[in-house]
Write a protein that holds these residues in place. Structure first.
Motif, PDB file in Angstrom:
ATOM      1  N   THR A  32     -29.481 -53.231  38.649  1.00 37.34           N
ATOM      2  CA  THR A  32     -28.316 -53.574  39.461  1.00 37.34           C
ATOM      3  C   THR A  32     -28.636 -54.623  40.525  1.00 37.34           C
ATOM      4  OG1 THR A  32     -28.744 -51.663  40.885  1.00 37.34           O
ATOM      5  CG2 THR A  32     -27.202 -51.349  39.058  1.00 37.34           C
ATOM      6  N   LYS A  33     -29.917 -54.932  40.724  1.00 37.59           N
ATOM      7  CA  LYS A  33     -30.277 -56.036  41.628  1.00 37.59           C
ATOM      8  C   LYS A  33     -29.699 -57.351  41.127  1.00 37.59           C
ATOM      9  CE  LYS A  33     -34.731 -54.163  43.072  1.00 37.59           C
ATOM     10  NZ  LYS A  33     -36.190 -54.318  42.960  1.00 37.59           N
ATOM     11  N   TRP A  35     -26.799 -57.645  39.820  1.00 34.50           N
ATOM     12  CA  TRP A  35     -25.376 -57.629  40.173  1.00 34.50           C
ATOM     13  C   TRP A  35     -25.177 -57.938  41.643  1.00 34.50           C
ATOM     14  CZ3 TRP A  35     -24.320 -52.066  38.012  1.00 34.50           C
ATOM     15  CH2 TRP A  35     -24.591 -52.051  36.642  1.00 34.50           C
ATOM     16  N   TYR A  36     -26.077 -57.401  42.473  1.00 33.39           N
ATOM     17  CA  TYR A  36     -25.943 -57.531  43.925  1.00 33.39           C
ATOM     18  C   TYR A  36     -27.341 -57.462  44.527  1.00 33.39           C
ATOM     19  CZ  TYR A  36     -23.693 -57.106  48.455  1.00 33.39           C
ATOM     20  OH  TYR A  36     -23.264 -57.343  49.738  1.00 33.39           O
ATOM     21  N   PRO A  37     -27.931 -58.630  44.826  1.00 30.43           N
ATOM     22  CA  PRO A  37     -29.342 -58.669  45.220  1.00 30.43           C
ATOM     23  C   PRO A  37     -29.608 -58.283  46.682  1.00 30.43           C
ATOM     24  CG  PRO A  37     -28.460 -60.871  45.153  1.00 30.43           C
ATOM     25  CD  PRO A  37     -27.359 -59.960  44.684  1.00 30.43           C
ATOM     26  N   GLU A  38     -29.063 -57.178  47.100  1.00 27.23           N
ATOM     27  CA  GLU A  38     -29.368 -56.600  48.404  1.00 27.23           C
ATOM     28  C   GLU A  38     -29.666 -55.121  48.182  1.00 27.23           C
ATOM     29  OE1 GLU A  38     -26.490 -57.368  51.426  1.00 27.23           O
ATOM     30  OE2 GLU A  38     -26.450 -59.513  51.008  1.00 27.23           O
ATOM     31  N   THR A  40     -28.200 -52.567  48.969  1.00 27.33           N
ATOM     32  CA  THR A  40     -27.050 -51.745  48.616  1.00 27.33           C
ATOM     33  C   THR A  40     -26.799 -51.720  47.108  1.00 27.33           C
ATOM     34  OG1 THR A  40     -25.627 -53.608  49.177  1.00 27.33           O
ATOM     35  CG2 THR A  40     -25.883 -51.877  50.836  1.00 27.33           C
ATOM     36  N   HIS A  41     -27.535 -52.518  46.331  1.00 29.95           N
ATOM     37  CA  HIS A  41     -27.451 -52.417  44.864  1.00 29.95           C
ATOM     38  C   HIS A  41     -27.788 -50.997  44.430  1.00 29.95           C
ATOM     39  CE1 HIS A  41     -31.488 -51.862  43.086  1.00 29.95           C
ATOM     40  NE2 HIS A  41     -31.910 -52.353  44.238  1.00 29.95           N
ATOM     41  N   SER A  43     -26.695 -48.312  45.439  1.00 32.98           N
ATOM     42  CA  SER A  43     -25.530 -47.421  45.400  1.00 32.98           C
ATOM     43  C   SER A  43     -25.001 -47.234  43.982  1.00 32.98           C
ATOM     44  CB  SER A  43     -24.418 -47.957  46.308  1.00 32.98           C
ATOM     45  OG  SER A  43     -23.895 -49.171  45.809  1.00 32.98           O
TER      46      SER A  43
END
Length: 144
Positions: A32-33, A35-38, A40-41, A43
């Motif tokens: 999921t990094k 998808w969203y490289p912070e 909060t991925h 979650s």
């Protein structure tokens, strides 16, 4: 915490076998990094429901290269605990997110009227809409 391979090395130390026996599981948790490289991925999969989803995807158990049976869920639990120090639920993550109008999948006009009339916040749901987490019954969804 670490790269999926580091998690896999820790799995090999804990459960036996080689890091490669565990790498696909740890890569799945951290995919999921992309998808969203912070942070909060996390979650998306780093919670109890994600651990059970992992076991459903990879199988309840597998045999590592030492010939030992390993419970997939235990590997998932190890990954989440290494990253977060505990295993949250998906609800734990979601309770920390503010509701936005677009998430309600309704007419923006109708949603704005309801929120403005009730709370005076036209552009986003205030966190005060639902009761504080400590006063909310366990496992319930926020009310709107």
């Amino acid at each position: 915490m670490a790269h999926p391979y580091v998690h896999a090395e820790n799995s090999a130390k804990r459960f036996g076998g080689k890091p490669e026996d565990y790498l696909a599981i740890h890569e799945w948790f951290d995919a999921t990094k992309a998808w969203y490289p912070e942070m909060t991925h996390r979650s998306m999969r780093h919670h109890s429901e994600g651990i059970y989803e992992c076991a459903a995807l990879f199988g309840e158990t597998f045999i590592n290269s030492d010939g030992k049976r390993v419970y997939t869920r235990y590997v998932g639990e190890q990954h989440v605990v290494e990253d977060l120090k505990f295993i949250p639920t998906a609800s734990d993550w979601l309770e920390c997110m503010d509701m936005q109008l677009w998430m309600m999948n309704r007419s923006k006009r109708l949603s704005e009227k309801v929120i403005e009339r009730k709370h005076g916040f036209p552009d986003r749901m205030p966190s005060s809409v639902s009761p504080p987490v400590e006063n909310r019954p366990q496992g319930t969804v926020k009310s709107f």
